[in-house]
Scaffold this active site. Structure first.
Site, PDB file in Angstrom:
ATOM      1  N   LYS A   1       0.861  -1.202   0.000  1.00  0.00           N
ATOM      2  CA  LYS A   1       0.000   0.000   0.000  1.00  0.00           C
ATOM      3  C   LYS A   1       0.894   1.248   0.000  1.00  0.00           C
ATOM      4  O   LYS A   1       1.929   1.240  -0.644  1.00  0.00           O
ATOM      5  CB  LYS A   1      -0.969  -0.053   1.181  1.00  0.00           C
ATOM      6  CG  LYS A   1      -1.685  -1.407   1.233  1.00  0.00           C
ATOM      7  CD  LYS A   1      -2.841  -1.454   2.156  1.00  0.00           C
ATOM      8  CE  LYS A   1      -3.451  -2.862   2.089  1.00  0.00           C
ATOM      9  NZ  LYS A   1      -4.684  -2.971   2.820  1.00  0.00           N
TER      10      LYS A   1
ATOM     11  N   SER B   1      -6.281  -9.612   6.510  1.00  0.00           N
ATOM     12  CA  SER B   1      -5.713  -9.886   7.839  1.00  0.00           C
ATOM     13  C   SER B   1      -4.968 -11.216   7.929  1.00  0.00           C
ATOM     14  O   SER B   1      -4.987 -11.870   8.971  1.00  0.00           O
ATOM     15  CB  SER B   1      -6.803  -9.777   8.915  1.00  0.00           C
ATOM     16  OG  SER B   1      -7.325  -8.457   8.958  1.00  0.00           O
TER      17      SER B   1
HETATM   18  P1  PGA Z   1      -4.465  -6.676   5.189  1.00  0.00           P
HETATM   19  O1  PGA Z   1      -4.653  -6.143   3.678  1.00  0.00           O
HETATM   20  O2  PGA Z   1      -3.590  -7.909   5.112  1.00  0.00           O
HETATM   21  O3  PGA Z   1      -3.782  -5.547   5.906  1.00  0.00           O
HETATM   22  O4  PGA Z   1      -5.811  -6.995   5.720  1.00  0.00           O
HETATM   23  C1  PGA Z   1      -4.870  -7.037   2.619  1.00  0.00           C
HETATM   24  C2  PGA Z   1      -4.978  -6.276   1.324  1.00  0.00           C
HETATM   25  O5  PGA Z   1      -5.436  -5.122   1.330  1.00  0.00           O
HETATM   26  O6  PGA Z   1      -4.619  -6.791   0.242  1.00  0.00           O
END
Ligand code: PGA
Length: 252
Positions: free
Chosen positions: A10, A214
């Site tokens: 991200k 998650s």
């Molecule tokens: P997360 O994000 O593992 O922080 O839940 C997963 C994603 O957005 O691909």
């Protein structure tokens, strides 16, 4: 097909942080990467080169992009094209990520246009889909998956190879919340995705379906060995090389 262990960073990490992570990860995984797994790092645009320079020569690792605009070039201020990503050494790109849909307002039709354009430009695409908590509570999971897959894949050739297209099932309520879907929920949704995908694509029975939402070192072993789970897409827990290395090697 190899299981795809993907890190979506991200909007995190400078170039220096990205380079030091890439070096650490290669050291942590060492020669323990099994033949049936591959690693994909998806940095922000600004850190792609830093990561690609380190991973380019390391077998088993690829670099991807979180986003692109579906045009070759042109007057699209602030956007980046697939050919620019190819130029940086990106093999993969995401389309339809929940944050693009819900924060940036990308509609199914635009996701479809990007998926088609990205594939035609030589990128391997991971199309992300998944329901909100309201849709789940209303019993509409299957309906949402059918719509997102039906429209999202609507413009591409039925004969598209499993080498260049994967799906990531990411329930919106499980992304970045710490609330992971349970094994029953993952099994059911992935079986649905498999059925829908096989109805749309000639080789849908062989396309990879990743789970995201998650995923952590502590739950990955159970998730990765479920039926129809062909990889994971990891956000928060992929930001430290140590934690992502444990995810990569989970359950082997
Ligand atoms: P997360 O994000 O593992 O922080 O839940 C997963 C994603 O957005 O691909």
């Amino acid at each position: 097909m190899k299981k795809l262990m993907a890190a979506n960073w991200k909007m995190y990490k400078t170039r220096a942080q990205a380079a030091s992570y890439a070096r650490d990860l290669v050291g942590l995984v060492g020669d323990r990467l099994p033949d049936d797994r591959e690693i994909l790092i998806i940095p922000p645009f600004t850190a792609i080169t830093a990561v690609a320079e380190i991973l380019a020569s390391t077998p088993g690792y690829s670099v991807g992009a979180q986003n692109f605009y579906p045009a070759e070039e042109g007057a699209f201020t602030g956007e980046i094209s697939p050919s620019m990503l190819n130029d940086l050494g990106c093999a993969y790109a995401l389309t339809g990520h929940s944050e693009r849909r819900h924060v940036m307002g990308e509609a199914d039709e635009f996701v479809a246009e990007k998926t088609k354009f990205g594939l035609n430009s030589g990128l391997k695409i991971i199309l992300c889909i998944g329901e909100t908590i309201e849709q789940r509570k209303a019993g509409k999971v299957r309906e949402v998956l059918e719509r997102q897959l039906g429209i999202g894949l609507g413009g591409i050739a039925k004969s598209t190879s499993p080498d260049v297209l994967a799906i990531a099932y990411e329930p919106v309520w499980a992304i970045g919340t710490g609330e992971v879907a349970g094994p029953e929920q993952i099994l059911e949704a992935h079986a649905d995705v498999r059925k829908i995908l096989s109805g749309i694509m000639d080789k849908g029975d062989r396309m990879r379906i990743l789970y995201g939402g998650s995923v952590k070192p502590g739950n990955c072993a159970e998730i990765i060995n479920l039926d129809n789970v062909d990889g994971v897409l990891v956000g928060g827990a992929s930001l430290q090389a140590e934690s992502f290395s444990q995810i990569i090697l989970a359950g082997i």
